[in-house]
Design a protein around this motif. Structure first.
Motif, PDB file in Angstrom:
ATOM      1  N   PHE A  78      73.136  44.180 -62.685  1.00 45.83           N
ATOM      2  CA  PHE A  78      72.376  42.989 -62.301  1.00 45.83           C
ATOM      3  C   PHE A  78      73.207  42.066 -61.417  1.00 45.83           C
ATOM      4  N   LEU A  79      74.483  41.923 -61.743  1.00 42.10           N
ATOM      5  CA  LEU A  79      75.346  41.028 -60.975  1.00 42.10           C
ATOM      6  C   LEU A  79      75.622  41.574 -59.576  1.00 42.10           C
ATOM      7  N   LYS A  80      75.832  42.874 -59.480  1.00 42.43           N
ATOM      8  CA  LYS A  80      76.057  43.488 -58.169  1.00 42.43           C
ATOM      9  C   LYS A  80      74.798  43.394 -57.315  1.00 42.43           C
ATOM     10  N   ARG A  81      73.648  43.502 -57.956  1.00 42.59           N
ATOM     11  CA  ARG A  81      72.378  43.328 -57.245  1.00 42.59           C
ATOM     12  C   ARG A  81      72.314  41.929 -56.620  1.00 42.59           C
ATOM     13  N   PHE A  82      72.987  40.990 -57.253  1.00 41.33           N
ATOM     14  CA  PHE A  82      73.002  39.598 -56.798  1.00 41.33           C
ATOM     15  C   PHE A  82      74.177  39.321 -55.857  1.00 41.33           C
ATOM     16  N   ASN A  83      74.822  40.384 -55.381  1.00 42.83           N
ATOM     17  CA  ASN A  83      75.861  40.309 -54.351  1.00 42.83           C
ATOM     18  C   ASN A  83      77.198  39.783 -54.860  1.00 42.83           C
ATOM     19  N   LEU A  84      77.431  39.842 -56.164  1.00 45.13           N
ATOM     20  CA  LEU A  84      78.694  39.384 -56.741  1.00 45.13           C
ATOM     21  C   LEU A  84      79.686  40.540 -56.857  1.00 45.13           C
ATOM     22  N   ASN A  85      80.962  40.213 -56.792  1.00 42.34           N
ATOM     23  CA  ASN A  85      82.029  41.195 -56.996  1.00 42.34           C
ATOM     24  C   ASN A  85      82.356  41.233 -58.488  1.00 42.34           C
ATOM     25  N   VAL A  86      82.161  42.373 -59.108  1.00 46.42           N
ATOM     26  CA  VAL A  86      82.252  42.471 -60.566  1.00 46.42           C
ATOM     27  C   VAL A  86      83.470  43.280 -60.996  1.00 46.42           C
ATOM     28  N   ILE A  87      84.207  42.720 -61.978  1.00 43.62           N
ATOM     29  CA  ILE A  87      85.336  43.417 -62.595  1.00 43.62           C
ATOM     30  C   ILE A  87      85.021  43.568 -64.079  1.00 43.62           C
TER      31      ILE A  87
END
Length: 421
Positions: A143-152
């Motif tokens: 969901f976060l990557k769908r929102f264009n965020l860089n996820v760790i």
């Protein structure tokens, strides 16, 4: 890749959205009114766009046809429509659209523009997810990557804390948001939050808790531990993204207020107020530790003549470029501020006294190499520097000493460094 594609056959709606985005966000917008035109545009210019805003009812397409077509080009989509149903909502979620907006009132325009801005800014934001369940972690990350965020991703609180600690040593990889589960091995969510809050306050780091535990007191426990928000699992995409947006918007607003309070509006350098707030405590510590100290006052020569001859807009450019030289050529650990007008102050701790003269002369030389376009053609400027490495009982006395040496530099012909030891 900084443009937005709008696919909308209503000229009224598309013109309003285009106007608001271009005027409020400064981003370029391309509008087409059919699916055929969208395909032709993407065939030629796909790499120009970072997102598409799509109406579902077009002359040559209906339902989710336009979404599937645009998604086939790998372009994220925000959907807006005048209709809504649970079936459509489910289908759009399966297609992983960024969000879905109903065109039912004027506030929809504001929300759409805010959403586009958030999506655009998210490309520079790093988020850590602390969750021991791989499935739950990957779902949240999706969901976060769908929102264009860089996820760790982190498997537990201990790993998450180490990631944040290491990343925040660098300005470029800074973590701005942590999302943490409650029950985890090694360090649970509460312990993680307490550890994070010991180092970073809510103005520096956002924290959101989430949990599937059936405990009505859990959200309050998270908030009292230092979290900014709480989300129940299983995650509902719209609520999850809305809360993420809200918290990131708050952090950005706080950062803007901080910049306005601590930075000079023209050059972007620290202002006089922040300089004294930061330098006084650093001075007292360095004085106690017997560390080498340096204070330098830097003044642009004949600045009034620049304004009178070439105009204040050129004078502003001079100050901006001089500030850039100071920030580029000074050491990263040194504190530099615009004191007012054409005067700047540099404060340094721990510099070898033997290299101070060369250091300041290097800065002076770099300023003298700047070139500007004036009313009579190109011209250059110089700067005078007064400095001291003498230790005084307080920072103010050291600044006054540097200021007196600046006066000597001016009286001695300008474009020079006068240093007292």
């Amino acid at each position: 890749m900084n443009k937005i594609l709008i696919v909308e056959d209503s000229k009224f709606f598309s013109s309003i959205v285009k106007h608001k985005i271009e005027n409020e966000l400064g981003l370029s917008v391309i509008v087409v009114d059919t699916m055929k035109a969208a395909k032709l545009t993407l065939d030629v210019r796909r790499d120009d766009f970072f997102i598409a805003l799509l109406d579902l009812t077009l002359p040559d397409a209906s339902g989710t046809d336009i979404v599937k077509t645009v998604k086939s080009y790998g372009l994220p989509c925000i959907v807006f429509s005048s209709v809504f149903s649970e079936e459509l909502h489910h289908e759009l979620n399966e297609l992983s659209v960024v969000d879905y907006i109903i065109k039912d009132n004027p506030s929809s325009f504001d929300y759409l523009v805010s959403l586009v801005n958030r999506f655009h800014n998210n490309k520079n934001i790093n988020v850590v997810i602390a969750e021991d369940s791989k499935i739950q972690r990957q779902m949240a990350a999706h969901f976060l990557k769908r929102f264009n965020l860089n996820v760790i991703e982190a498997e537990n609180g201990e790993e998450a804390f180490k990631i944040v600690e290491e990343a925040n040593k660098s300005k470029t990889s800074k973590i701005e948001l942590v999302i943490t589960d409650y029950e985890m091995p090694k360090k649970n969510g509460f312990d993680l939050i307490v550890s994070l809050r010991k180092k970073w306050n809510p103005n520096e780091l956002g924290i959101i808790g989430f949990s599937a535990a059936d405990d009505k007191r859990l959200p309050a426990k998270f908030l009292k531990s230092g979290a900014d928000d709480f989300v129940h699992k299983p995650i509902q995409p719209e609520e999850f993204i809305s809360r993420i947006s809200h918290n990131l918007n708050n952090l950005e607003q706080i950062n803007k207020l901080h910049i306005a309070a601590t930075r000079d509006y023209m050059t972007g350098m620290y202002n006089r107020r922040f300089f004294f707030k930061a330098a006084i405590s650093a001075y007292e510590k360095a004085y106690k530790d017997k560390a080498q100290l340096l204070v330098s006052m830097i003044d642009v020569d004949f600045f009034k003549k620049v304004n009178d001859t070439h105009g204040h807009h050129v004078g502003d450019e001079v100050l901006i470029k001089v500030a850039k030289v100071l920030e580029t050529e000074a050491r990263e650990q040194d504190l530099i501020a615009r004191f007012g007008g054409e005067e700047f102050c540099l404060f340094s701790v721990g510099m070898n006294a033997e290299v101070v003269g060369n250091y300041l002369n290097h800065i002076r030389q770099k300023i003298s190499e700047l070139e500007f376009d004036g009313s009579g053609g190109k011209f250059k400027i110089t700067a005078s520097l007064g400095a001291t490495v003498k230790k005084f009982d307080c920072l103010d006395d050291m600044i006054n000493e540097a200021d007196e040496r600046l006066y000597d530099a001016k009286e001695g012909g300008r474009n020079k460094v006068v240093l007292s030891r």
